[in-house]
Design an enzyme around this catalytic site. Sequence first.
Site, PDB file in Angstrom:
ATOM      1  N   SER A  91       0.705  -1.223   0.213  1.00  0.00           N
ATOM      2  CA  SER A  91      -0.105   0.169  -0.088  1.00  0.00           C
ATOM      3  C   SER A  91       0.970   1.255  -0.012  1.00  0.00           C
ATOM      4  CB  SER A  91      -0.993  -0.133   1.092  1.00  0.00           C
ATOM      5  OG  SER A  91      -0.200   0.023   2.280  1.00  0.00           O
ATOM      6  N   THR A  92       1.965   1.210   0.395  1.00  0.00           N
ATOM      7  CA  THR A  92       2.796   2.433   0.509  1.00  0.00           C
ATOM      8  C   THR A  92       3.166   2.916  -0.744  1.00  0.00           C
ATOM      9  OG1 THR A  92       3.959   1.479   2.451  1.00  0.00           O
ATOM     10  CG2 THR A  92       5.250   3.126   1.088  1.00  0.00           C
ATOM     11  N   GLU A 107       6.987  -5.879 -12.189  1.00  0.00           N
ATOM     12  CA  GLU A 107       6.773  -4.716 -13.083  1.00  0.00           C
ATOM     13  C   GLU A 107       5.982  -3.559 -12.245  1.00  0.00           C
ATOM     14  OE1 GLU A 107       4.945  -8.026 -13.223  1.00  0.00           O
ATOM     15  OE2 GLU A 107       6.374  -8.811 -14.773  1.00  0.00           O
ATOM     16  N   GLN A 140      14.913 -18.438 -13.522  1.00  0.00           N
ATOM     17  CA  GLN A 140      15.269 -17.269 -13.888  1.00  0.00           C
ATOM     18  C   GLN A 140      16.241 -16.552 -13.059  1.00  0.00           C
ATOM     19  OE1 GLN A 140      11.811 -15.194 -15.322  1.00  0.00           O
ATOM     20  NE2 GLN A 140      11.408 -14.408 -13.104  1.00  0.00           N
TER      21      GLN A 140
END
Length: 189
Positions: free
Chosen positions: A113-114, A138, A181
């Site tokens: 939420s920050t 992302e 990955q």
Amino acid sequence: MTIKSDKWIRRMAASHNMIEPFAPDQVRVSEDGRKIVSYGTSSYGYDIRCADEFKIFTNINSTIVDPKNFDEKSFVDFKGDVCIIPPNSFALARTVEYFRIPRSVLTVCLGKSTYARCGIIVNVTPFEPEWEGHVTLEFSNTTPLPAKIYANEGVAQVLFFESDEICETSYADRGGKYQGQHGVTLPKT
């Protein structure tokens, strides 16, 4: 499916190396005493950190964004403690943590939420059963102003859900293209 608690997360991190490196509690202050965006184990999740490797979207090469034929020139590489995302743009990063997801578990990841309260949206797809690797993050800056992302601080929370039945085919079984990955990983087809 049931959501898993802090006790389960700690146990799986210790016995199965599910999260490395692992913070068994919430960390809200850096080692040098600065307040930071929290990371580590919470009641029913784990707050992940962003590493200091970024790929910032640019339109300098005037390419078309095509997920099937992605042009690496669409990004500028950046390494540092703070990444500035241009207005109405986005950046990719990776987690500090490396994950190994059990076969009976699926995760959902939600932005903190920050960042959301500042117009910065964090998107991460679910971690599928038996997937492992660094998570590519992302970040979308939805504001008309530049936005900061802080490396080595919390950016999103991972929720772990365990099924009452083991899946027939896991991500590893089908040879998922993002298995194992490392670093910031661009789209693959």
